[in-house]
Design a protein around this motif. Structure first.
Motif, PDB file in Angstrom:
ATOM      1  N   HIS A 312       0.820  -1.222   0.000  1.00  0.00           N
ATOM      2  CA  HIS A 312       0.000   0.000   0.000  1.00  0.00           C
ATOM      3  C   HIS A 312       0.855   1.274   0.000  1.00  0.00           C
ATOM      4  O   HIS A 312       0.386   2.338  -0.417  1.00  0.00           O
ATOM      5  N   HIS A 313       2.059   1.170   0.548  1.00  0.00           N
ATOM      6  CA  HIS A 313       2.991   2.299   0.602  1.00  0.00           C
ATOM      7  C   HIS A 313       2.410   3.492   1.371  1.00  0.00           C
ATOM      8  O   HIS A 313       2.569   4.646   0.977  1.00  0.00           O
ATOM      9  N   VAL A 314       1.762   3.178   2.486  1.00  0.00           N
ATOM     10  CA  VAL A 314       1.286   4.243   3.380  1.00  0.00           C
ATOM     11  C   VAL A 314       2.038   4.209   4.706  1.00  0.00           C
ATOM     12  O   VAL A 314       1.727   4.989   5.616  1.00  0.00           O
ATOM     13  N   ALA A 315       3.009   3.298   4.833  1.00  0.00           N
ATOM     14  CA  ALA A 315       3.841   3.221   6.022  1.00  0.00           C
ATOM     15  C   ALA A 315       5.303   3.166   5.597  1.00  0.00           C
ATOM     16  O   ALA A 315       5.627   2.619   4.538  1.00  0.00           O
ATOM     17  N   THR A 316       6.170   3.711   6.425  1.00  0.00           N
ATOM     18  CA  THR A 316       7.591   3.776   6.057  1.00  0.00           C
ATOM     19  C   THR A 316       8.297   2.441   6.247  1.00  0.00           C
ATOM     20  O   THR A 316       9.256   2.128   5.539  1.00  0.00           O
ATOM     21  N   ASP A 317       7.855   1.656   7.212  1.00  0.00           N
ATOM     22  CA  ASP A 317       8.466   0.358   7.484  1.00  0.00           C
ATOM     23  C   ASP A 317       7.470  -0.480   8.282  1.00  0.00           C
ATOM     24  O   ASP A 317       6.342  -0.052   8.543  1.00  0.00           O
ATOM     25  N   MET A 318       7.897  -1.665   8.684  1.00  0.00           N
ATOM     26  CA  MET A 318       6.976  -2.577   9.372  1.00  0.00           C
ATOM     27  C   MET A 318       6.555  -2.044  10.734  1.00  0.00           C
ATOM     28  O   MET A 318       5.426  -2.285  11.190  1.00  0.00           O
ATOM     29  N   VAL A 319       7.453  -1.345  11.421  1.00  0.00           N
ATOM     30  CA  VAL A 319       7.087  -0.795  12.732  1.00  0.00           C
ATOM     31  C   VAL A 319       6.027   0.284  12.564  1.00  0.00           C
ATOM     32  O   VAL A 319       5.029   0.318  13.303  1.00  0.00           O
ATOM     33  N   ASP A 320       6.218   1.152  11.590  1.00  0.00           N
ATOM     34  CA  ASP A 320       5.207   2.174  11.306  1.00  0.00           C
ATOM     35  C   ASP A 320       3.883   1.522  10.938  1.00  0.00           C
ATOM     36  O   ASP A 320       2.799   1.968  11.354  1.00  0.00           O
ATOM     37  N   ALA A 321       3.962   0.435  10.169  1.00  0.00           N
ATOM     38  CA  ALA A 321       2.737  -0.299   9.827  1.00  0.00           C
ATOM     39  C   ALA A 321       2.062  -0.845  11.075  1.00  0.00           C
ATOM     40  O   ALA A 321       0.832  -0.798  11.206  1.00  0.00           O
ATOM     41  N   VAL A 323       2.285   0.397  14.128  1.00  0.00           N
ATOM     42  CA  VAL A 323       1.726   1.536  14.870  1.00  0.00           C
ATOM     43  C   VAL A 323       0.374   1.932  14.291  1.00  0.00           C
ATOM     44  O   VAL A 323      -0.607   2.133  15.021  1.00  0.00           O
ATOM     45  N   GLN A 324       0.303   2.062  12.970  1.00  0.00           N
ATOM     46  CA  GLN A 324      -0.955   2.460  12.340  1.00  0.00           C
ATOM     47  C   GLN A 324      -2.058   1.436  12.571  1.00  0.00           C
ATOM     48  O   GLN A 324      -3.213   1.784  12.843  1.00  0.00           O
ATOM     49  N   SER A 325      -1.715   0.149  12.475  1.00  0.00           N
ATOM     50  CA  SER A 325      -2.722  -0.900  12.623  1.00  0.00           C
ATOM     51  C   SER A 325      -3.222  -1.001  14.048  1.00  0.00           C
ATOM     52  O   SER A 325      -4.432  -1.119  14.289  1.00  0.00           O
ATOM     53  N   LEU A 326      -2.311  -0.979  15.004  1.00  0.00           N
ATOM     54  CA  LEU A 326      -2.718  -1.046  16.408  1.00  0.00           C
ATOM     55  C   LEU A 326      -3.572   0.157  16.783  1.00  0.00           C
ATOM     56  O   LEU A 326      -4.590   0.036  17.476  1.00  0.00           O
ATOM     57  N   THR A 327      -3.186   1.311  16.305  1.00  0.00           N
ATOM     58  CA  THR A 327      -3.951   2.530  16.590  1.00  0.00           C
ATOM     59  C   THR A 327      -5.359   2.442  16.007  1.00  0.00           C
ATOM     60  O   THR A 327      -6.334   2.883  16.620  1.00  0.00           O
ATOM     61  N   ALA A 328      -5.473   1.842  14.822  1.00  0.00           N
ATOM     62  CA  ALA A 328      -6.780   1.730  14.174  1.00  0.00           C
ATOM     63  C   ALA A 328      -7.708   0.782  14.913  1.00  0.00           C
ATOM     64  O   ALA A 328      -8.931   0.940  14.855  1.00  0.00           O
ATOM     65  N   GLY A 329      -7.134  -0.220  15.595  1.00  0.00           N
ATOM     66  CA  GLY A 329      -7.982  -1.154  16.323  1.00  0.00           C
ATOM     67  C   GLY A 329      -7.686  -2.611  16.065  1.00  0.00           C
ATOM     68  O   GLY A 329      -8.421  -3.483  16.521  1.00  0.00           O
ATOM     69  N   ILE A 330      -6.597  -2.941  15.341  1.00  0.00           N
ATOM     70  CA  ILE A 330      -6.179  -4.332  15.192  1.00  0.00           C
ATOM     71  C   ILE A 330      -5.569  -4.769  16.525  1.00  0.00           C
ATOM     72  O   ILE A 330      -4.738  -4.071  17.103  1.00  0.00           O
ATOM     73  N   ASP A 331      -5.961  -5.957  16.996  1.00  0.00           N
ATOM     74  CA  ASP A 331      -5.499  -6.435  18.301  1.00  0.00           C
ATOM     75  C   ASP A 331      -4.370  -7.454  18.201  1.00  0.00           C
ATOM     76  O   ASP A 331      -3.481  -7.479  19.059  1.00  0.00           O
ATOM     77  N   VAL A 332      -4.420  -8.316  17.194  1.00  0.00           N
ATOM     78  CA  VAL A 332      -3.437  -9.397  17.065  1.00  0.00           C
ATOM     79  C   VAL A 332      -2.980  -9.469  15.614  1.00  0.00           C
ATOM     80  O   VAL A 332      -3.804  -9.447  14.697  1.00  0.00           O
ATOM     81  N   GLU A 333      -1.669  -9.582  15.410  1.00  0.00           N
ATOM     82  CA  GLU A 333      -1.137  -9.700  14.056  1.00  0.00           C
ATOM     83  C   GLU A 333      -0.971 -11.168  13.690  1.00  0.00           C
ATOM     84  O   GLU A 333      -0.344 -11.937  14.436  1.00  0.00           O
ATOM     85  N   LEU A 334      -1.507 -11.548  12.540  1.00  0.00           N
ATOM     86  CA  LEU A 334      -1.370 -12.896  11.997  1.00  0.00           C
ATOM     87  C   LEU A 334      -0.683 -12.817  10.631  1.00  0.00           C
ATOM     88  O   LEU A 334      -0.789 -11.798   9.962  1.00  0.00           O
ATOM     89  N   PRO A 335      -0.022 -13.886  10.193  1.00  0.00           N
ATOM     90  CA  PRO A 335       0.197 -15.171  10.853  1.00  0.00           C
ATOM     91  C   PRO A 335       1.505 -15.227  11.622  1.00  0.00           C
ATOM     92  O   PRO A 335       1.762 -16.175  12.341  1.00  0.00           O
ATOM     93  N   ASP A 336       2.359 -14.212  11.430  1.00  0.00           N
ATOM     94  CA  ASP A 336       3.634 -14.083  12.124  1.00  0.00           C
ATOM     95  C   ASP A 336       3.767 -12.657  12.629  1.00  0.00           C
ATOM     96  O   ASP A 336       3.082 -11.745  12.146  1.00  0.00           O
ATOM     97  N   THR A 337       4.656 -12.463  13.564  1.00  0.00           N
ATOM     98  CA  THR A 337       4.841 -11.145  14.151  1.00  0.00           C
ATOM     99  C   THR A 337       5.897 -10.374  13.371  1.00  0.00           C
ATOM    100  O   THR A 337       7.075 -10.711  13.398  1.00  0.00           O
TER     101      THR A 337
END
Length: 783
Positions: A312-321, A323-337
């Motif tokens: 999507h190219h809306v985040a600079t790296d995986m950590v930024d991704a 941050v955005q996802s957790l802030t939006a309301g995602i609780d658990v990342e699948l299938p790997d961290t």
């Protein structure tokens, strides 16, 4: 606070869930909290390179090979501060239940050893067409559930799936798919329940009730808009306005949450108007939590979090991704961290981490994972005595398949006469059992990686089933062609067989696969709605013999049949009917089964022009003369014939006018006027004559599948609250508007013999989501 002296507070099952979660959160370090937000897929790199073509990439999730090659880490390192989920222990490799259980125990012990506070992981698996594991029952695809118009039957199926999963230590299932079909070319149409939000909502809610009755958390996907991608391209951008999203796409999820108590939600991969769903706080916080009151967990679709950076190219790296996802309301990342690792610490407020962890720990407590006596061994104690393809499972799979096969047109040949001397059975779907299964069935999903493993289950072919059903007839089989490719070398033998037979049954359609390795399924989108390969040409060759030809389409999407519909001696649509599909198809063709299924999607007349789904305003659904493209389907939504006949009449509406906060009843009488028992699906549609925004020409508002003996009549009564007419107005409020409604009842969207009118009176009413009536109750009484 009183606790058992030998237990930590969070291990004490006598305490309220919230108290146990609070006590555990208070003991956790920030690193341990973040650890709960991640997952590990040990089977991600299980492909046996010696058994497959090294040039082939047989992924079971998007870009799986890329993420596996980029350096996945061992489970003990991935769980060094604890872990939220274990991914697809059973669903990645052909394992017996005992082998899978041993692997669950092994992985859970690693997680426990790395968890200072002894917090096990949730084990999740796929379960769309049954438990996606080796040797488990393959039920019909979800699009076939829609054809049954039977939420209770779907609930029974899901309960059986849930019992099997729970018996071997699985806690969460990644189903059902509640996407509403918007473009038939999309590869994942087979995974959906249909093109009408009310049909999808009721059958989806039935699935949720069934799965969760067995103690397995259901996961609604894909939230939201995934099925409406531009050009039907998988993961494609969704050019959808907020009003369509609110009125067509979201009600299915809302119903499964509010009516069935779904415990989990998974995001869509797509963006809507430029904002990827996984990073959208409006979807996951304002709508899901604040408006609907959802209290479960939101899990990311596989690698959807890093996709914010890589695709999507809306985040600079995986950590930024992350941050955005957790802030939006995602609780658990699948299938790997990848995005939800310890690098989040200091990048997001701790209260956001606590918010997600609290939701996950609540589910772990509710599942019993934190009880003092829980052990990995106890969680799989039933694995050795669990038959994942039991006789009862197969009987249920047969019942669902038989209830899902649609008789489009009996023509001149159906049901088949028992006096036929020779029957030619032609086509790639006649003898390949994989054509009966969806892309998330284990034989199509994982076993292409392991070609020596077989199917893992017994799947009789349609040729075999017809041979058993037509014992007095000689059955001659020729493939004719494959599902995929342009090889016509088998045409001559097929035509010769047809010329020498009294009648030909040609079976064509799809072979499900993943990411281009199939004609239907995830990442297998279609350019148009022509039958794949040279199958349409095969049908034409057979029709040219001037012998009767019955066409059976076994597919995951509707295909254009207008070119030969009026020349066929019969037309049957079977939407991937599962492991018992061969017998079910044979039963319908021979008349042993009286078909009662209805189309959950329309059958188009032409392959091009992309006729839309039935749920359209006048300029999208009617041939008004302002365009040379005719959107009229060959067979409409809700269509399906029977070997008996029915009449629907005697319309009774309880009131000519009701207030905008009132309700009215609609009653019709349905009668079996034929000579044998059968099922009819009585369908109620409403049409809003004048509204502040364009409204569908008609919209399904209630339905009931009604079994009737020959000559029997029953009254079907729908109770319609004014909320069922609500829509999103010009200011994006959901409103019930005063005005006239046409009330239409019949047996398809185009066969509506009963018509009346109701006027809604009073003031325009704004409807709050949590108060809105989502369901039209229906009662059926014998006359």
């Amino acid at each position: 606070m009183t606790t058992h002296p030998a237990h930590k507070p969070w291990q004490d099952s006598a305490l309220p869930v919230a108290e146990r979660v609070d006590a555990l959160l208070a003991e956790m370090t920030l690193e341990e909290k973040v650890g709960q937000l991640g997952s590990r897929w040990v089977g991600n790199d299980m492909q046996d390179e010696e058994q497959v073509d090294p040039e082939e990439t047989l992924n079971v999730a998007p870009m799986q090979d890329v993420f596996a090659a980029s350096g996945t880490i061992p489970l003990d390192e991935a769980s060094r501060h604890g872990l939220g989920h274990l991914t697809r222990v059973y669903g990645s490799y052909p394992l017996t239940p005992s082998q899978g259980a041993a692997e669950v125990v092994r992985q859970q012990h690693i997680v426990l050893a790395n968890s200072r506070l002894s917090i096990p992981a949730i084990v999740h698996e796929e379960c769309l067409t049954g438990f996606t594991t080796f040797g488990a029952t393959v039920y019909p695809a979800a699009i076939a559930w829609g054809a049954t118009f039977d939420p209770g039957l779907v609930e029974r199926m899901a309960a059986a799936i849930g019992r099997d999963m729970a018996a071997v230590g699985v806690h969460q299932g990644l189903s059902p798919v509640l996407d509403v079909v918007r473009d038939y070319r999309w590869g994942r149409v087979e995974e959906t329940i249909g093109e009408d939000p009310y049909l999808v909502a009721l059958l989806g809610a039935g699935y949720v009730r069934g799965l969760q009755s067995a103690g397995v958390i259901a996961t609604l996907k894909h939230f939201a808009g995934y099925s409406a991608s531009r050009g039907a391209r998988n993961h494609g951008p969704v050019p959808m306005g907020r009003r369509e999203l609110l009125d067509v796409i979201l009600p299915t999820f809302e119903t499964a949450i509010r009516e069935a108590g779904a415990g989990s939600v998974m995001n869509s991969y797509s963006d809507i108007d430029g904002l990827p769903a996984v990073a959208d706080p409006w979807l996951f916080t304002e709508v899901l939590r604040d408006r609907w009151g959802f209290t479960g967990t939101v899990v990311s679709d596989y690698w959807a979090v890093p996709f914010l950076a890589s695709t999507h190219h809306v985040a600079t790296d995986m950590v930024d991704a992350g941050v955005q996802s957790l802030t939006a309301g995602i609780d658990v990342e699948l299938p790997d961290t990848l995005g939800f690792g310890t690098d989040l610490i200091g990048r997001v407020p701790e209260e956001l981490i606590d918010r997600a962890v609290r939701r996950l720990l609540t589910q772990k407590v509710e599942l019993g994972l934190l009880d003092a006596d829980w052990t990995p061994e106890k969680s799989v104690v039933a694995a050795d005595r669990t038959d994942l393809d039991s006789a009862s499972n197969r009987a249920l799979a047969r019942e669902l398949a038989e209830s899902s096969i649609i008789l489009l047109d009996a023509g001149s040949a159906l049901p088949l006469s028992p006096d036929l001397t020779r029957v030619a059975v032609i086509g790639p779907a006649a003898a390949d059992p994989r054509t009966f299964m969806g892309c998330y069935a284990f034989p199509n999903h994982v076993l292409p990686r392991y070609p020596d493993a077989g199917l893992g289950i017994e799947v009789p072919t349609a040729v075999e089933a017809l041979g058993s059903a037509l014992k007095g007839s000689e059955i001659v089989y020729e493939q004719g062609c494959a599902v995929i490719g342009d090889d016509k070398s088998g045409f001559a033998a097929a035509v010769e067989a047809a010329r020498g037979a009294d009648l030909t049954v040609v079976m064509v359609g799809d072979l499900a696969g993943l990411f281009g390795h199939g004609t239907s399924g995830e990442g297998c989108d279609a350019e148009d709605l022509t039958l794949p390969g040279v199958q349409a040409e095969l049908i034409e060759e057979l029709l040219a013999t001037d012998k009767p030809v019955v066409v059976v389409v076994v597919s995951g999407r509707p295909y254009a049949l207008g070119a030969f519909a009026d020349r066929a001696a019969g037309l049957v649509q079977a939407f991937m009917p599962g492991e018992e599909g061969g017998a079910a198809i044979a039963g319908v063709l021979t008349g042993r089964v009286n078909p009662g299924a209805k189309l959950p999607v329309q059958i188009p007349r032409h392959a091009g022009g992309q006729p839309g789904t039935y749920l359209q305003p006048a300029l999208g659904a009617e041939n008004t003369g302002v365009s040379n493209l005719d959107p009229t389907p060959l067979f409409p939504f809700g269509h399906g014939r029977s070997y008996t006949s029915f009449e629907v009449d005697d319309l009774r509406i309880s009131a000519e006018s009701v207030p905008t906060d009132g309700e009215f009843t609609v009653t019709v009488r349905v009668r079996n006027t034929g000579s044998r028992p059968g099922d009819e699906v009585v369908q109620l549609y409403l049409k809003d004559l004048v509204a502040q925004v364009t409204r569908p020409v008609k919209q399904l508002t209630g339905f009931a599948r009604v079994p009737l003996e020959a000559g029997e009549a029953k009254d079907v009564t729908f109770t319609v609250h004014a909320d069922r007419t609500a829509f999103t107005g010009r200011d994006y409020s959901r409103v019930v508007e005063p005005g006239e409604l046409d009330v239409l009842v019949g047996t398809s969207a185009s066969d509506l013999p009963c018509a009346g009118r109701v006027t809604l009176t009073g003031d325009l009413r704004v409807v709050a989501d949590r108060d809105r009536r989502l369901v039209t109750p229906v009662t059926v009484e014998k006359v």
